[in-house]
Design a protein around this motif. Structure first.
Motif, PDB file in Angstrom:
ATOM      1  N   ASP A  45       0.811  -1.212   0.000  1.00  0.00           N
ATOM      2  CA  ASP A  45       0.000   0.000   0.000  1.00  0.00           C
ATOM      3  C   ASP A  45       0.848   1.268   0.000  1.00  0.00           C
ATOM      4  O   ASP A  45       0.328   2.359   0.207  1.00  0.00           O
ATOM      5  N   GLN A  61       1.157   6.676   0.933  1.00  0.00           N
ATOM      6  CA  GLN A  61       0.393   5.606   1.575  1.00  0.00           C
ATOM      7  C   GLN A  61      -1.018   5.590   0.977  1.00  0.00           C
ATOM      8  O   GLN A  61      -1.779   6.549   1.129  1.00  0.00           O
ATOM      9  N   GLN A  62      -1.343   4.505   0.297  1.00  0.00           N
ATOM     10  CA  GLN A  62      -2.629   4.437  -0.397  1.00  0.00           C
ATOM     11  C   GLN A  62      -3.816   4.400   0.566  1.00  0.00           C
ATOM     12  O   GLN A  62      -4.942   4.718   0.180  1.00  0.00           O
ATOM     13  N   THR A  63      -3.566   4.019   1.784  1.00  0.00           N
ATOM     14  CA  THR A  63      -4.658   3.984   2.766  1.00  0.00           C
ATOM     15  C   THR A  63      -4.923   5.355   3.378  1.00  0.00           C
ATOM     16  O   THR A  63      -5.946   5.562   4.036  1.00  0.00           O
ATOM     17  N   ARG A  97      -6.683   6.420  -7.660  1.00  0.00           N
ATOM     18  CA  ARG A  97      -5.366   6.622  -7.057  1.00  0.00           C
ATOM     19  C   ARG A  97      -4.608   5.309  -6.932  1.00  0.00           C
ATOM     20  O   ARG A  97      -3.378   5.303  -6.872  1.00  0.00           O
ATOM     21  N   ARG A  98      -5.327   4.195  -6.925  1.00  0.00           N
ATOM     22  CA  ARG A  98      -4.674   2.895  -6.810  1.00  0.00           C
ATOM     23  C   ARG A  98      -3.875   2.540  -8.062  1.00  0.00           C
ATOM     24  O   ARG A  98      -3.100   1.596  -8.064  1.00  0.00           O
ATOM     25  N   GLU A 109     -10.097  10.499  -5.217  1.00  0.00           N
ATOM     26  CA  GLU A 109     -10.459   9.539  -4.173  1.00  0.00           C
ATOM     27  C   GLU A 109     -11.612   8.673  -4.652  1.00  0.00           C
ATOM     28  O   GLU A 109     -11.722   7.511  -4.321  1.00  0.00           O
TER      29      GLU A 109
END
Length: 745
Positions: free
Chosen positions: A6, A25-27, A92-93, A63
């Motif tokens: 992530d 940080q993808q989270t 964004r992923r 988002e």
């Protein structure tokens, strides 16, 4: 230790500042990421900023992806195929390690700025704003923000007022096209004033070609969405005006005019379509296309080839009604047509004395003559035409042949009348079956494909193409019948040979009916037998058990050769088109595999670019991140179409790569079935799986056949036994061997 999944390492740029290298940080919420980035550069109001890709399509990082508001479904609602489409609520992923992003004004701020800019009284400011709007409107997030501010209303006003021309108007129409592409607003919401203004640009002579191209494209998108819009465009843009644009020297203007013509034909009712095609025939559109497009000095593009295929298909499908209509035994017109066939063939024999015969005698004479014509039911020949297809189309063809080539018709009938009963070629029965064969070969009555480009150049060089083709082929039937010395029992065999002759000749794409006639007559029965024998020998030589065993031993080596060829093809790359169900898109993108087979590179390219350098393809997918390959109905971009009807051809060319996690895909629509096979095979090789396409088996068979021929070259004319000969028993002693130890000194 590798970084967590992530977390991605990226660079963020801003004009006039030193780039930041961060671990994303993808989270972590995107708002918090933006706050940290802005704080590092001491920028207030982080909510006024957004991240955007530097390379490629330069889309905003979001988002969540907002969904368009609901409205009556239309073709504009289809998701574009051929480009990466996020399947989750966030894009964004898709950010990869090494990505370069730009800190820029947020979509809502940019939309607000451009919304004000296009209303400016300053011409330069307004033009620059419209130019920027046309560029940013490709991004779905920006488009949503701009439309939410009632931005389309301002676009409508600029067009409807008609005060702006030239570059400013071109940017306005381009922005409108891109905004409508996202399907947030229904085409049916457009005002009549706006539509007529667009139509006026098409109908005016003193207008820049780029404006006319955009206007034609807008009308093309509009036509399929509703019956009212179709009728309005059909009324305002005459076929004569479209033909004028079609004859332009500007290739793009010509292409857009053809696209609108095809959209009108596909949306029209059967009666309207027939009237339009009749009018186009009067204007000699086929001859113009044959001379100036098919045989143009410039190479034919994929889109124009598709439109010519559709025009050919639409024209041939005008025969469908007659093909599916059985004969009416009570129709006076149809009875007269049948009688005209008899009278044309036997007029000199029967017309004068027939009046002196009794009714019974005349009936008997007619029955005899209908039998000579090859009808199975002599007393009531209409019964032979009850089968539909080919229905009345077979009768139409026979009448056309008798009236337009009376000498060939009389020769066919009278020649067979003088033969022995068992050896006569039945004209009527052959005509009925031949009409059915031609309908099947030419796909009469089948819907148009969205992607096919296979048209016959000779189709546009001849009016009454189907009937003229029939006239050539019915004489071919008689010729082949004599070559085969056929009897009535051989009828099906003869027609099977004729089908093969026609199919093989059409595959050569002859440019005229005369050339077709020459080639199909040269492909006589003896040539067909030679071709069949050659193909049969190729199959039989592989049936012996030792040969089958040799084939199995050769397979692994040849499969590895095919794998290497597939990977080499992926390294060379392929040009893909973005296709929606509404229309064929003129946008292109290119994808290729890196020479070390570790990364897939892809990106948008301009028209005319055949093989862009790998450095210009800014988007990347590491092969290690690829999880699986999806094909056909499993692909997300085939499931996302708003229309419930799925085109079979598109499904056969669709495939997707699932990468990183299963929610994210790179979606493809292959230009041809050949490219589909090579790409799916190559991707399966990269994934460590078996190659499953039909092309793999075909290539393997060809390579095995060639290799076996080379290996068995010394065994020519030597029969290979089914089982190996027995190995003889060892001798009782080995005394016949020379013992060197007792050699004389």
């Amino acid at each position: 230790m590798p970084p967590p999944k992530d977390v991605v390492k990226i660079a963020i740029q801003m004009v006039g500042a030193i780039p930041q290298l961060i671990e994303l940080q993808q989270t972590k919420p995107l708002a918090a990421v933006l706050k940290d980035v802005c704080d590092a550069w001491s920028l207030p109001n982080a909510e006024h900023y957004a991240l955007q890709y530097v390379d490629g399509r330069q889309t905003y990082i979001t988002e969540s992806v907002r969904h368009p508001p609901s409205h009556p479904p239309g073709p504009a609602g289809a998701a574009l195929a051929g480009s990466p489409v996020p399947l989750s609520l966030q894009n964004r992923r898709e950010i990869k390690n090494g990505s370069i992003l730009r800190l820029t004004t947020s979509p809502d701020q940019e939309a607000e700025r451009l919304y004000s800019g296009i209303q400016s009284k300053n011409v330069d400011v307004k033009t620059d704003s419209l130019k920027k709007l046309a560029s940013l409107s490709q991004d779905v997030t920006f488009a949503q923000e701009f439309i939410n501010r009632n931005g389309l209303k301002q676009i409508y006003s600029i067009v409807e007022e008609g005060n702006d021309t030239g570059e400013m108007l071109a940017h306005t129409l381009k922005a409108f096209t891109e905004l409508m592409e996202h399907d947030f607003v229904s085409w049916e919401n457009l005002s009549t004033v706006f539509i007529k203004k667009i139509v006026s640009y098409v109908n005016m002579n003193a207008v820049d070609a780029s404006i006319q191209q955009l206007s034609l494209s807008i009308l093309e998108n509009m036509v399929p969405t509703s019956r009212l819009l179709f009728e309005l465009v059909k009324k305002e843009v005459t076929l004569d005006r479209l033909l004028t644009h079609l004859q332009a020297t500007n290739a793009q203007l010509q292409l857009k005019a053809m696209a609108l013509l095809i959209a009108l034909l596909l949306t029209a009712t059967n009666a309207e379509r027939r009237d339009m095609m009749d009018y186009l025939r009067e204007k000699n559109i086929r001859q113009f296309i044959h001379k100036n497009i098919v045989h143009s000095s410039e190479p034919l593009g994929d889109e124009m080839a598709h439109y010519l295929y559709v025009l050919q298909s639409v024209s041939l499908n005008l025969c469908e009604h007659r093909m599916r209509t059985s004969v009416d035994p009570y129709s006076q017109e149809q009875r007269e047509l049948l009688q005209s066939l008899r009278q044309t063939a036997f007029e000199s024999e029967s017309e004068a004395p027939a009046s002196n015969f009794s009714t019974e005698r005349r009936r008997s004479l007619c029955a005899k003559e209908f039998r000579k014509l090859g009808f199975m039911n002599n007393s009531n020949p209409a019964e032979d035409l009850r089968r539909a297809p080919p229905g009345l189309l077979a009768l139409d063809n026979m009448v056309y042949f008798s009236r337009n080539t009376p000498n060939a018709y009389s020769r066919f009938v009278l020649e067979n009348s003088s033969r022995e009963d068992k050896h006569e070629c039945p004209f009527a029965r052959s005509s009925i079956q031949l009409t059915l064969i031609l309908c099947e070969i030419l796909h009469v009555g089948e819907p148009c494909s969205e992607t096919a480009q296979a048209f016959y150049p000779m189709f546009f060089g001849q009016d009454h193409f189907f009937e003229e083709l029939f006239c050539i082929c019915i004489q071919l039937v008689n010729k082949t019948w004599k070559e085969m010395r056929a009897t009535q029992e051989d009828f099906d065999k003869v027609m099977q040979v004729v089908r093969e002759q026609i199919t093989r000749t059409l595959a050569l794409k002859p440019t005229s009916l005369e050339l077709f006639k020459t080639r199909v007559n040269a492909l006589n029965y003896s040539e067909i037998l030679k071709l069949r024998q050659t193909e049969r020998l190729h199959q039989e030589e592989t049936l012996a058990a030792p040969v089958l065993e040799l084939r199995e031993r050769l397979k692994p080596e040849l499969l590895e050769l095919i794998r290497q060829q597939r990977l080499l093809h992926l390294c060379e790359g392929t040009l893909f088109r973005k296709i929606s169900s509404r229309r064929r898109q003129d946008k292109l993108w290119y994808c290729r595999l890196s020479p070390n087979h570790k990364v897939l590179h892809y990106g948008d390219v301009e028209e005319g670019v055949e093989s862009p350098p790998i450095e210009s393809l800014t988007e990347k997918i590491p092969v290690a991140d690829m999880k699986m390959l999806l094909v056909g109905k499993e692909c997300p971009h085939t499931k996302e179409k708003s229309s419930g009807k799925q085109n079979k051809d598109v499904l056969e060319l669709a495939f997707s790569i699932v990468h990183d996690v299963e929610e994210y895909c790179l979606n493809f629509i292959a230009p041809t079935r050949y490219e589909f096979c090579l790409w799916t095979d190559g991707l399966n090789v990269l994934l460590g799986k078996e190659m499953t396409s039909e092309r793999t088996q075909t290539d393997l068979d060809v390579l095995l056949s060639m290799e076996l021929k080379l290996r068995l070259l010394d065994l020519e004319n030597v029969s290979i036994p089914d089982i190996p000969p027995p190995i003889p028993k060892p001798p009782s002693n080995l005394n016949f061997c020379y013992d060197f130890s007792h050699a004389e000194q």
